[in-house]
Design a protein around this motif. Structure first.
Motif, PDB file in Angstrom:
ATOM      1  N   GLY A   1       0.796  -1.262  -0.211  1.00 34.04           N
ATOM      2  CA  GLY A   1      -0.078   0.020  -0.035  1.00 34.04           C
ATOM      3  C   GLY A   1       0.816   1.267   0.015  1.00 34.04           C
ATOM      4  O   GLY A   1       0.083   2.539   0.051  1.00 34.04           O
ATOM      5  N   ARG A   2       2.068   1.209   0.013  1.00 32.37           N
ATOM      6  CA  ARG A   2       2.875   2.416  -0.251  1.00 32.37           C
ATOM      7  C   ARG A   2       2.534   3.283  -1.388  1.00 32.37           C
ATOM      8  O   ARG A   2       2.693   4.582  -1.535  1.00 32.37           O
ATOM      9  N   LEU A   3       2.379   2.384  -2.478  1.00 36.07           N
ATOM     10  CA  LEU A   3       2.133   2.903  -3.815  1.00 36.07           C
ATOM     11  C   LEU A   3       0.708   2.417  -4.269  1.00 36.07           C
ATOM     12  O   LEU A   3       0.319   1.401  -3.861  1.00 36.07           O
ATOM     13  N   ASP A   4      -0.193   3.310  -5.208  1.00 42.70           N
ATOM     14  CA  ASP A   4      -1.171   2.606  -5.855  1.00 42.70           C
ATOM     15  C   ASP A   4      -0.615   1.397  -6.620  1.00 42.70           C
ATOM     16  O   ASP A   4       0.346   1.381  -7.353  1.00 42.70           O
ATOM     17  N   LYS A   5      -1.676   0.363  -6.693  1.00 40.51           N
ATOM     18  CA  LYS A   5      -1.477  -0.683  -7.446  1.00 40.51           C
ATOM     19  C   LYS A   5      -1.257  -0.351  -8.997  1.00 40.51           C
ATOM     20  O   LYS A   5      -2.051   0.495  -9.509  1.00 40.51           O
ATOM     21  N   SER A   6      -0.343  -0.831  -9.616  1.00 40.09           N
ATOM     22  CA  SER A   6      -0.202  -0.715 -11.209  1.00 40.09           C
ATOM     23  C   SER A   6      -0.108  -2.176 -12.049  1.00 40.09           C
ATOM     24  O   SER A   6      -0.091  -3.099 -11.331  1.00 40.09           O
ATOM     25  N   VAL A   7       0.189  -2.030 -13.041  1.00 47.23           N
ATOM     26  CA  VAL A   7       0.370  -3.308 -14.023  1.00 47.23           C
ATOM     27  C   VAL A   7       1.641  -3.984 -13.420  1.00 47.23           C
ATOM     28  O   VAL A   7       1.937  -5.201 -13.543  1.00 47.23           O
ATOM     29  N   ILE A   8       2.586  -3.270 -12.990  1.00 44.65           N
ATOM     30  CA  ILE A   8       3.882  -3.799 -12.565  1.00 44.65           C
ATOM     31  C   ILE A   8       3.522  -4.972 -11.516  1.00 44.65           C
ATOM     32  O   ILE A   8       4.400  -5.989 -11.693  1.00 44.65           O
ATOM     33  N   SER A   9       2.706  -4.815 -10.676  1.00 45.49           N
ATOM     34  CA  SER A   9       2.467  -5.920  -9.482  1.00 45.49           C
ATOM     35  C   SER A   9       2.222  -7.097 -10.586  1.00 45.49           C
ATOM     36  O   SER A   9       2.550  -8.369 -10.010  1.00 45.49           O
ATOM     37  N   ASP A  10       1.274  -7.055 -11.505  1.00 46.46           N
ATOM     38  CA  ASP A  10       0.911  -8.199 -12.140  1.00 46.46           C
ATOM     39  C   ASP A  10       1.909  -8.755 -13.106  1.00 46.46           C
ATOM     40  O   ASP A  10       2.187  -9.935 -13.231  1.00 46.46           O
ATOM     41  N   ILE A  11       2.803  -7.878 -13.556  1.00 41.44           N
ATOM     42  CA  ILE A  11       3.825  -8.486 -14.067  1.00 41.44           C
ATOM     43  C   ILE A  11       4.922  -9.094 -13.443  1.00 41.44           C
ATOM     44  O   ILE A  11       5.473 -10.093 -13.860  1.00 41.44           O
ATOM     45  N   VAL A  12       5.315  -8.629 -12.325  1.00 39.33           N
ATOM     46  CA  VAL A  12       6.168  -9.271 -11.210  1.00 39.33           C
ATOM     47  C   VAL A  12       5.787 -10.764 -11.025  1.00 39.33           C
ATOM     48  O   VAL A  12       6.422 -11.469 -10.839  1.00 39.33           O
ATOM     49  N   GLU A  13       4.367 -10.542 -10.605  1.00 35.40           N
ATOM     50  CA  GLU A  13       3.813 -11.902 -10.073  1.00 35.40           C
ATOM     51  C   GLU A  13       3.655 -12.970 -11.058  1.00 35.40           C
ATOM     52  O   GLU A  13       4.041 -14.096 -10.802  1.00 35.40           O
ATOM     53  N   ASP A  14       3.375 -12.453 -12.271  1.00 36.76           N
ATOM     54  CA  ASP A  14       3.393 -13.651 -13.629  1.00 36.76           C
ATOM     55  C   ASP A  14       4.697 -14.011 -13.511  1.00 36.76           C
ATOM     56  O   ASP A  14       4.828 -15.187 -14.038  1.00 36.76           O
ATOM     57  N   TYR A  15       5.634 -13.034 -13.573  1.00 36.51           N
ATOM     58  CA  TYR A  15       7.069 -13.477 -14.113  1.00 36.51           C
ATOM     59  C   TYR A  15       7.625 -14.475 -13.070  1.00 36.51           C
ATOM     60  O   TYR A  15       8.371 -15.272 -13.352  1.00 36.51           O
ATOM     61  N   PHE A  16       7.265 -14.465 -11.781  1.00 34.18           N
ATOM     62  CA  PHE A  16       7.807 -15.264 -10.780  1.00 34.18           C
ATOM     63  C   PHE A  16       6.600 -16.506 -10.662  1.00 34.18           C
ATOM     64  O   PHE A  16       6.804 -17.037  -9.397  1.00 34.18           O
ATOM     65  N   ASP A  17       5.967 -16.879 -11.462  1.00 37.02           N
ATOM     66  CA  ASP A  17       4.820 -17.910 -11.505  1.00 37.02           C
ATOM     67  C   ASP A  17       3.804 -17.685 -10.075  1.00 37.02           C
ATOM     68  O   ASP A  17       3.555 -18.787  -9.690  1.00 37.02           O
ATOM     69  N   ASN A  18       3.501 -16.477 -10.029  1.00 32.56           N
ATOM     70  CA  ASN A  18       2.524 -16.142  -8.931  1.00 32.56           C
ATOM     71  C   ASN A  18       2.572 -16.672  -7.530  1.00 32.56           C
ATOM     72  O   ASN A  18       2.103 -17.060  -6.698  1.00 32.56           O
ATOM     73  N   ILE A  19       4.191 -16.646  -7.078  1.00 27.04           N
ATOM     74  CA  ILE A  19       4.408 -16.880  -5.770  1.00 27.04           C
ATOM     75  C   ILE A  19       4.065 -15.707  -5.103  1.00 27.04           C
ATOM     76  O   ILE A  19       3.962 -14.619  -5.740  1.00 27.04           O
ATOM     77  N   SER A  20       4.004 -15.648  -3.898  1.00 25.42           N
ATOM     78  CA  SER A  20       3.684 -14.508  -2.966  1.00 25.42           C
ATOM     79  C   SER A  20       4.872 -13.480  -2.991  1.00 25.42           C
ATOM     80  O   SER A  20       6.035 -13.858  -3.293  1.00 25.42           O
ATOM     81  N   PHE A  21       4.370 -12.333  -2.469  1.00 22.11           N
ATOM     82  CA  PHE A  21       5.405 -11.110  -2.669  1.00 22.11           C
ATOM     83  C   PHE A  21       6.357 -11.332  -1.596  1.00 22.11           C
ATOM     84  O   PHE A  21       7.677 -10.984  -1.903  1.00 22.11           O
ATOM     85  N   ASN A  22       5.843 -11.934  -0.504  1.00 22.39           N
ATOM     86  CA  ASN A  22       7.036 -12.219   0.695  1.00 22.39           C
ATOM     87  C   ASN A  22       8.066 -13.079   0.056  1.00 22.39           C
ATOM     88  O   ASN A  22       9.141 -13.134   0.592  1.00 22.39           O
ATOM     89  N   MET A  23       7.620 -14.291  -0.606  1.00 16.31           N
ATOM     90  CA  MET A  23       8.583 -15.114  -1.215  1.00 16.31           C
ATOM     91  C   MET A  23       9.397 -14.450  -2.291  1.00 16.31           C
ATOM     92  O   MET A  23      10.711 -14.701  -2.299  1.00 16.31           O
ATOM     93  N   ILE A  24       9.019 -13.550  -2.943  1.00 12.20           N
ATOM     94  CA  ILE A  24       9.708 -12.967  -3.993  1.00 12.20           C
ATOM     95  C   ILE A  24      10.882 -12.102  -3.307  1.00 12.20           C
ATOM     96  O   ILE A  24      11.842 -12.191  -3.752  1.00 12.20           O
ATOM     97  N   ALA A  25      10.316 -11.416  -2.171  1.00 11.28           N
ATOM     98  CA  ALA A  25      11.169 -10.403  -1.346  1.00 11.28           C
ATOM     99  C   ALA A  25      12.435 -11.164  -0.786  1.00 11.28           C
ATOM    100  O   ALA A  25      13.447 -10.637  -0.539  1.00 11.28           O
ATOM    101  N   THR A  26      12.276 -12.646  -0.436  1.00  7.12           N
ATOM    102  CA  THR A  26      13.126 -13.213   0.439  1.00  7.12           C
ATOM    103  C   THR A  26      13.972 -14.225  -0.412  1.00  7.12           C
ATOM    104  O   THR A  26      14.632 -14.957   0.096  1.00  7.12           O
ATOM    105  N   SER A  27      13.583 -14.455  -1.725  1.00  5.38           N
ATOM    106  CA  SER A  27      14.151 -15.396  -2.452  1.00  5.38           C
ATOM    107  C   SER A  27      15.330 -14.955  -3.102  1.00  5.38           C
ATOM    108  O   SER A  27      15.659 -13.774  -3.486  1.00  5.38           O
ATOM    109  N   ASP A  28      16.587 -15.943  -3.242  1.00  5.11           N
ATOM    110  CA  ASP A  28      17.712 -15.486  -3.701  1.00  5.11           C
ATOM    111  C   ASP A  28      17.939 -15.777  -5.329  1.00  5.11           C
ATOM    112  O   ASP A  28      18.299 -16.799  -5.479  1.00  5.11           O
ATOM    113  N   PHE A  29      17.299 -14.964  -5.989  1.00  2.12           N
ATOM    114  CA  PHE A  29      17.063 -15.175  -7.545  1.00  2.12           C
ATOM    115  C   PHE A  29      18.508 -14.807  -8.114  1.00  2.12           C
ATOM    116  O   PHE A  29      19.236 -14.015  -7.604  1.00  2.12           O
TER     117      PHE A  29
END
Length: 289
Positions: free
Chosen positions: A169-197
């Motif tokens: 909620g720090r920024l309004d939702k945009s298509v970027i959320s969908d792009i990132v979520e789709d790119y990482f196969d719909n894992i949670s944003f917490n998982m994205i933030a803590t994964s070592d890609f």
């Protein structure tokens, strides 16, 4: 009179490109082999690759009497003097006449066909190089931890950062959320933030997001910021060309697949002639011999 043939080598971190050229420096044959970068393989294995490839390429030469000259641009060549000496010794066991340089310098020579100018590299990482006569200059290239601004990695990282801000909620939702979520196969944003890609994985997000440049201001803002960082590289290194009204700047790397990036850079640098690379690095490497 014996003809001169050339072997040009572009030795990167994952693969090595070899090209055989005739006396007019026209390509005759090319082969792609595993990396010869000693950080990725042993010197013994690198010599084996060089020897095997040399034999395969020389089979393409019909002349019985010829001179062979070799130029190679190698990743990591500029690390230190001992490392360079070791590489030169290993090459000397395979080739009689050769000249080594960094892969970035070979790319610079190829991109501008040996002429003076700037080369901006923006792929997974970023760095600017310049050549003025026998002098060379560099700007950036400090690595992904503290540098590589304007690179695909930096774009990917900025996209993830934006998506995380949108998620809480720090920024309004945009298509970027969908792009990132789709790119990482719909894992949670917490998982994205803590994964070592890997760096390549994060850099690949830039290409995925580039498809949305026409419809998303948020995506454009991130790509515009990357173009501005690339422009800062060009402007900084361009200060070495005092007195020249028009400086040529070649470009290499996946970031430049974006027409929007190129358009922005041209607008930010009206005194720079931005040009597509004339020759690949493997041909650039033989322009030094």
């Amino acid at each position: 009179m014996a003809k001169t043939y050339y072997i040009g080598i572009d030795g990167g971190g994952t693969k090595t490109k070899f090209d055989l050229f005739d006396s007019d420096k026209n390509s005759i044959a090319s082969i792609t082999m595993p990396t010869i970068h000693p950080a990725q393989t042993s010197f013994k294995e690198a010599v084996s690759v060089l020897t095997d490839t040399k034999e395969k390429l020389l089979e393409k030469i019909n002349d019985s009497d010829y001179i062979l000259k070799v130029g190679a641009g190698l990743g990591g060549y500029g690390i230190n003097a001992d490392y360079r000496k070791k590489l030169e010794d290993e090459f000397g066991t395979v080739f009689d006449e050769f000249k080594l340089c960094s892969d970035a310098y070979a790319a610079l020579l190829g991109a501008l066909a040996g002429e003076d100018g700037i080369l901006m590299i923006a792929g997974t990482g970023s760095i600017a190089l310049a050549k003025i006569g026998d002098k060379t200059f560099r700007c950036g290239g400090f690595g992904y931890r503290y540098g590589d601004e304007g690179s695909a990695y930096s774009i990917g990282k900025a996209l993830i950062s934006r998506a995380l801000k949108e998620a809480d909620g720090r920024l309004d939702k945009s298509v970027i959320s969908d792009i990132v979520e789709d790119y990482f196969d719909n894992i949670s944003f917490n998982m994205i933030a803590t994964s070592d890609f890997s760096r390549d994985k994060i850099a690949g997000l830039a290409a995925a997001a580039s498809k949305y440049l026409d419809i998303s201001e948020s995506v454009r803002d991130i790509f515009f910021a990357a173009a501005n960082e690339i422009s800062l590289h060009i402007k900084a290194i361009g200060k070495n060309f005092e007195g020249l009204k028009k400086i040529k700047a070649g470009y290499i790397g996946g970031v430049f697949k974006s027409e929007y990036i190129i358009k922005c850079i041209k607008e930010m640098n009206p005194d720079i002639e931005l040009v597509a690379p004339i020759y690949p690095p493997e041909k650039g490497s033989i322009l030094q011999v």
